[in-house]
Design a protein around this motif. Structure first.
Motif, PDB file in Angstrom:
ATOM      1  N   ALA A 111       0.817  -1.215   0.000  1.00 38.24           N
ATOM      2  CA  ALA A 111       0.000   0.000   0.000  1.00 38.24           C
ATOM      3  C   ALA A 111       0.847   1.260   0.000  1.00 38.24           C
ATOM      4  CB  ALA A 111      -0.929   0.013   1.213  1.00 38.24           C
ATOM      5  N   LEU A 112       2.088   1.158   0.459  1.00 38.10           N
ATOM      6  CA  LEU A 112       2.965   2.331   0.551  1.00 38.10           C
ATOM      7  C   LEU A 112       4.026   2.355  -0.547  1.00 38.10           C
ATOM      8  CD1 LEU A 112       3.380   2.531   4.422  1.00 38.10           C
ATOM      9  CD2 LEU A 112       1.727   3.686   2.938  1.00 38.10           C
ATOM     10  N   ALA A 113       3.913   1.444  -1.506  1.00 42.36           N
ATOM     11  CA  ALA A 113       4.788   1.500  -2.677  1.00 42.36           C
ATOM     12  C   ALA A 113       4.236   2.524  -3.671  1.00 42.36           C
ATOM     13  CB  ALA A 113       4.866   0.122  -3.333  1.00 42.36           C
ATOM     14  N   GLU A 114       5.106   3.091  -4.479  1.00 38.44           N
ATOM     15  CA  GLU A 114       4.679   4.090  -5.458  1.00 38.44           C
ATOM     16  C   GLU A 114       4.062   3.406  -6.670  1.00 38.44           C
ATOM     17  OE1 GLU A 114       7.822   6.765  -6.526  1.00 38.44           O
ATOM     18  OE2 GLU A 114       7.425   8.069  -4.814  1.00 38.44           O
ATOM     19  N   VAL A 115       2.783   3.657  -6.885  1.00 35.43           N
ATOM     20  CA  VAL A 115       2.136   3.138  -8.080  1.00 35.43           C
ATOM     21  C   VAL A 115       2.518   3.998  -9.279  1.00 35.43           C
ATOM     22  CG1 VAL A 115      -0.003   4.422  -7.581  1.00 35.43           C
ATOM     23  CG2 VAL A 115      -0.058   2.454  -9.112  1.00 35.43           C
ATOM     24  N   LEU A 116       2.665   5.287  -9.050  1.00 30.79           N
ATOM     25  CA  LEU A 116       3.186   6.250 -10.018  1.00 30.79           C
ATOM     26  C   LEU A 116       4.181   7.136  -9.285  1.00 30.79           C
ATOM     27  CD1 LEU A 116      -0.174   7.280 -11.763  1.00 30.79           C
ATOM     28  CD2 LEU A 116       1.578   5.737 -12.674  1.00 30.79           C
ATOM     29  N   ALA A 122      -1.927   3.700  -1.504  1.00 26.92           N
ATOM     30  CA  ALA A 122      -2.875   4.213  -0.520  1.00 26.92           C
ATOM     31  C   ALA A 122      -3.204   5.679  -0.782  1.00 26.92           C
ATOM     32  CB  ALA A 122      -2.316   4.030   0.886  1.00 26.92           C
ATOM     33  N   ASP A 123      -2.219   6.458  -1.240  1.00 27.72           N
ATOM     34  CA  ASP A 123      -2.456   7.874  -1.549  1.00 27.72           C
ATOM     35  C   ASP A 123      -3.470   8.028  -2.675  1.00 27.72           C
ATOM     36  OD1 ASP A 123      -0.517   8.606   0.330  1.00 27.72           O
ATOM     37  OD2 ASP A 123       1.079   8.655  -1.170  1.00 27.72           O
ATOM     38  N   ALA A 124      -3.369   7.154  -3.675  1.00 24.77           N
ATOM     39  CA  ALA A 124      -4.297   7.240  -4.811  1.00 24.77           C
ATOM     40  C   ALA A 124      -5.727   6.977  -4.356  1.00 24.77           C
ATOM     41  CB  ALA A 124      -3.887   6.248  -5.892  1.00 24.77           C
ATOM     42  N   LYS A 125      -5.906   5.990  -3.483  1.00 27.59           N
ATOM     43  CA  LYS A 125      -7.245   5.700  -2.961  1.00 27.59           C
ATOM     44  C   LYS A 125      -7.771   6.877  -2.146  1.00 27.59           C
ATOM     45  CE  LYS A 125      -7.718   1.319  -4.316  1.00 27.59           C
ATOM     46  NZ  LYS A 125      -8.841   0.804  -5.126  1.00 27.59           N
ATOM     47  N   MET A 145      -8.262  -2.735   6.022  1.00 29.75           N
ATOM     48  CA  MET A 145      -8.046  -4.041   6.618  1.00 29.75           C
ATOM     49  C   MET A 145      -6.563  -4.344   6.480  1.00 29.75           C
ATOM     50  SD  MET A 145      -9.674  -7.866   6.073  1.00 29.75           S
ATOM     51  CE  MET A 145      -8.483  -8.425   4.853  1.00 29.75           C
ATOM     52  N   THR A 146      -5.862  -4.244   7.597  1.00 31.58           N
ATOM     53  CA  THR A 146      -4.428  -4.470   7.628  1.00 31.58           C
ATOM     54  C   THR A 146      -4.140  -5.883   8.112  1.00 31.58           C
ATOM     55  OG1 THR A 146      -4.358  -3.594   9.878  1.00 31.58           O
ATOM     56  CG2 THR A 146      -3.953  -2.041   8.087  1.00 31.58           C
ATOM     57  N   SER A 147      -2.871  -6.259   8.074  1.00 31.30           N
ATOM     58  CA  SER A 147      -2.429  -7.528   8.647  1.00 31.30           C
ATOM     59  C   SER A 147      -1.371  -7.221   9.700  1.00 31.30           C
ATOM     60  CB  SER A 147      -1.825  -8.429   7.565  1.00 31.30           C
ATOM     61  OG  SER A 147      -0.581  -7.901   7.117  1.00 31.30           O
ATOM     62  N   GLY A 152       1.266  -1.609  11.420  1.00 33.79           N
ATOM     63  CA  GLY A 152       2.046  -0.521  11.991  1.00 33.79           C
ATOM     64  C   GLY A 152       2.413   0.539  10.973  1.00 33.79           C
ATOM     65  N   ALA A 153       2.878   0.112   9.804  1.00 34.22           N
ATOM     66  CA  ALA A 153       3.292   1.063   8.776  1.00 34.22           C
ATOM     67  C   ALA A 153       2.120   1.887   8.268  1.00 34.22           C
ATOM     68  CB  ALA A 153       3.950   0.323   7.614  1.00 34.22           C
ATOM     69  N   LEU A 154       0.952   1.271   8.138  1.00 39.15           N
ATOM     70  CA  LEU A 154      -0.202   2.012   7.628  1.00 39.15           C
ATOM     71  C   LEU A 154      -0.785   2.940   8.691  1.00 39.15           C
ATOM     72  CD1 LEU A 154      -1.820  -0.717   5.381  1.00 39.15           C
ATOM     73  CD2 LEU A 154      -0.829   1.462   4.659  1.00 39.15           C
ATOM     74  N   ARG A 155      -0.660   2.591   9.937  1.00 41.23           N
ATOM     75  CA  ARG A 155      -1.060   3.535  10.988  1.00 41.23           C
ATOM     76  C   ARG A 155      -0.129   4.745  10.992  1.00 41.23           C
ATOM     77  NH1 ARG A 155      -4.944   1.489  14.700  1.00 41.23           N
ATOM     78  NH2 ARG A 155      -5.364  -0.745  14.355  1.00 41.23           N
ATOM     79  N   ASP A 156       1.160   4.511  10.749  1.00 42.76           N
ATOM     80  CA  ASP A 156       2.098   5.632  10.629  1.00 42.76           C
ATOM     81  C   ASP A 156       1.728   6.515   9.435  1.00 42.76           C
ATOM     82  OD1 ASP A 156       3.493   4.723  12.819  1.00 42.76           O
ATOM     83  OD2 ASP A 156       5.078   3.748  11.652  1.00 42.76           O
ATOM     84  N   TRP A 157       1.365   5.888   8.323  1.00 42.01           N
ATOM     85  CA  TRP A 157       0.933   6.645   7.135  1.00 42.01           C
ATOM     86  C   TRP A 157      -0.262   7.530   7.462  1.00 42.01           C
ATOM     87  CZ3 TRP A 157      -3.911   5.523   4.722  1.00 42.01           C
ATOM     88  CH2 TRP A 157      -4.149   6.224   3.527  1.00 42.01           C
ATOM     89  N   ALA A 158      -1.230   6.979   8.168  1.00 40.89           N
ATOM     90  CA  ALA A 158      -2.427   7.742   8.506  1.00 40.89           C
ATOM     91  C   ALA A 158      -2.112   8.879   9.470  1.00 40.89           C
ATOM     92  CB  ALA A 158      -3.485   6.825   9.109  1.00 40.89           C
ATOM     93  N   SER A 159      -1.238   8.633  10.438  1.00 40.57           N
ATOM     94  CA  SER A 159      -0.934   9.659  11.439  1.00 40.57           C
ATOM     95  C   SER A 159      -0.054  10.772  10.887  1.00 40.57           C
ATOM     96  CB  SER A 159      -0.262   9.025  12.654  1.00 40.57           C
ATOM     97  OG  SER A 159       1.002   8.495  12.308  1.00 40.57           O
ATOM     98  N   ALA A 160       0.522  10.550   9.694  1.00 36.96           N
ATOM     99  CA  ALA A 160       1.417  11.556   9.106  1.00 36.96           C
ATOM    100  C   ALA A 160       0.658  12.566   8.259  1.00 36.96           C
ATOM    101  CB  ALA A 160       2.492  10.871   8.270  1.00 36.96           C
TER     102      ALA A 160
END
Length: 384
Positions: A111-116, A122-125, A145-147, A152-160
């Protein structure tokens, strides 16, 4: 069960036990599934029969699918209006499937890899939801829905700074389990540690219930969940898709694209139209005989997720560190086996394209130009 109890019960390390406890590990289910292997009922390819669908099986015909009205048509406009009304009233939320193990992306969180360039999956969504919510003057909740690997990484993404009033983010972690040997023993890696795995996107209803998010959404007047994979950014929240779900008035709508592939497809099993994965078809049935391919994007009414449907625990054989292992997974598409489902035929490519999945970096590289065209057509800024 507490981590210390799990460690003692299975003879595992405390760290693994803590992960199991934190992500809702179910000892009863695990022990029952493990019993399939310890019962000495065969191994390897002989055991694939455990996954087979039973009953009368026939490929769905093209006229059994409902084609999404084309862009610019009057019918498309009516569907879009119905969808906009539902979204504006707060009746629609988005569940992004962002769990799994990300093994084909080098173990990083996909989800945190660059699609473009400069734009992550995740940013695109998020950009799509902010755009639509701003246009309609409403909020659209985004749940991930994380695993245990991605949470942890996606919670960091959201909090940033990802959170916004227009598209508030929350989390519904999926479950976790332990890999087994074909004989039913706990599989341990070279360090002697048990090998944990995420048990498939069929966890989505359970995860939404366990998190409390489903109940909160329903109490606030929520009616429909749009569910889609993080790696398919072309599957934006299209009001016309929501409108088609509302108009067809079935509890579940699943998106398909024309063609055939050795994945999920529409079949009739004992008369019910449903999604069946190719590996679940018994010998003698051609998995390419169907007319469409499941995209794993769907719209579900809240009550579909509220019910605890008996989704099949599928026996999956994999290679880990050169050894054969077994893990049990559930698939969300099997919801169609339990509730009436609209099979919605959508476009794969072009301005209305909705299926550009990315499973590994090589596929991402090949799909980037088309993904950029699709997102640009929807007002999502890209660098290509």
């Amino acid at each position: 069960m507490r981590a210390s109890d799990l460690a003692a019960r299975y003879g595992i390390d405390e760290h693994s036990a803590q992960s199991l406890a934190a992500y809702g590990f179910d000892t009863g289910t695990f022990d029952e599934l493990r019993g399939r292997l310890t019962g000495n009922s065969g191994s390897g390819s002989d055991r694939t029969t455990a996954n087979w669908v039973r009953g009368s099986i026939a490929a769905a015909q093209p006229d059994e699918l409902v084609a999404l009205a084309p862009l610019g048509s009057a019918e498309r406009g009516r569907l879009a209006d119905a969808g906009r009304e539902a979204i504006a009233r707060g009746q629609v939320g988005v569940l992004l499937l962002a769990g799994g193990m990300a093994t084909r992306f080098g173990g990083g969180v996909k989800a945190l890899a660059e699609v473009l360039p400069g734009l992550r999956f995740a940013d695109a969504k998020m950009a799509d939801l902010r755009r639509l919510a701003s246009e309609l003057g409403c909020t659209v909740p985004l749940w991930l829905m994380t695993s245990f690997q991605s949470d942890g990484a996606l919670r960091d993404w959201a909090s940033a700074g990802t959170h916004s009033a227009q598209a508030p983010v929350d989390f519904a972690p999926q479950g976790v389990s332990m890999r087994l040997t074909p004989d039913g023993d706990l599989f341990r890696d070279r360090s002697g540690t048990v090998s944990l795995h995420a048990p498939g996107h069929g966890d989505a209803p359970w995860a939404m219930r366990r998190s409390g998010l489903l109940g909160q959404f329903a109490e606030a007047g929520g009616r429909h969940l749009f569910v889609t994979n993080v790696d398919n950014v072309a599957a934006t929240l299209d009001p016309a898709v929501i409108g088609a779900h509302v108009v067809e008035a079935k509890p579940l709508t699943c998106e398909f694209v024309p063609g055939s592939a050795s994945g999920g497809s529409p079949w009739r099993v004992d008369g019910r139209l449903q999604i069946v994965e190719a590996f679940r078809l018994p010998p003698g049935i051609d998995p390419l005989a169907t007319c469409a391919v499941n995209t794993n994007s769907l719209v579900a009414d809240v009550d579909v997720f509220e019910a605890d449907w008996p989704l099949t625990w599928l026996e999956v054989h994999k290679q880990v560190e050169g050894a054969q292992v077994v893990q049990f997974e559930r698939l969300i598409g099997e919801l169609s086996a339990f509730v009436d489902t609209t099979m919605l035929l959508v476009e794969r490519d072009g301005p209305d394209g909705r299926f550009q999945p990315v499973k590994d970096p090589a596929e991402l590289e090949a799909r980037r130009p088309e993904i950029a065209r699709i997102l640009a057509a929807r007002g999502i800024e890209t660098s290509l």
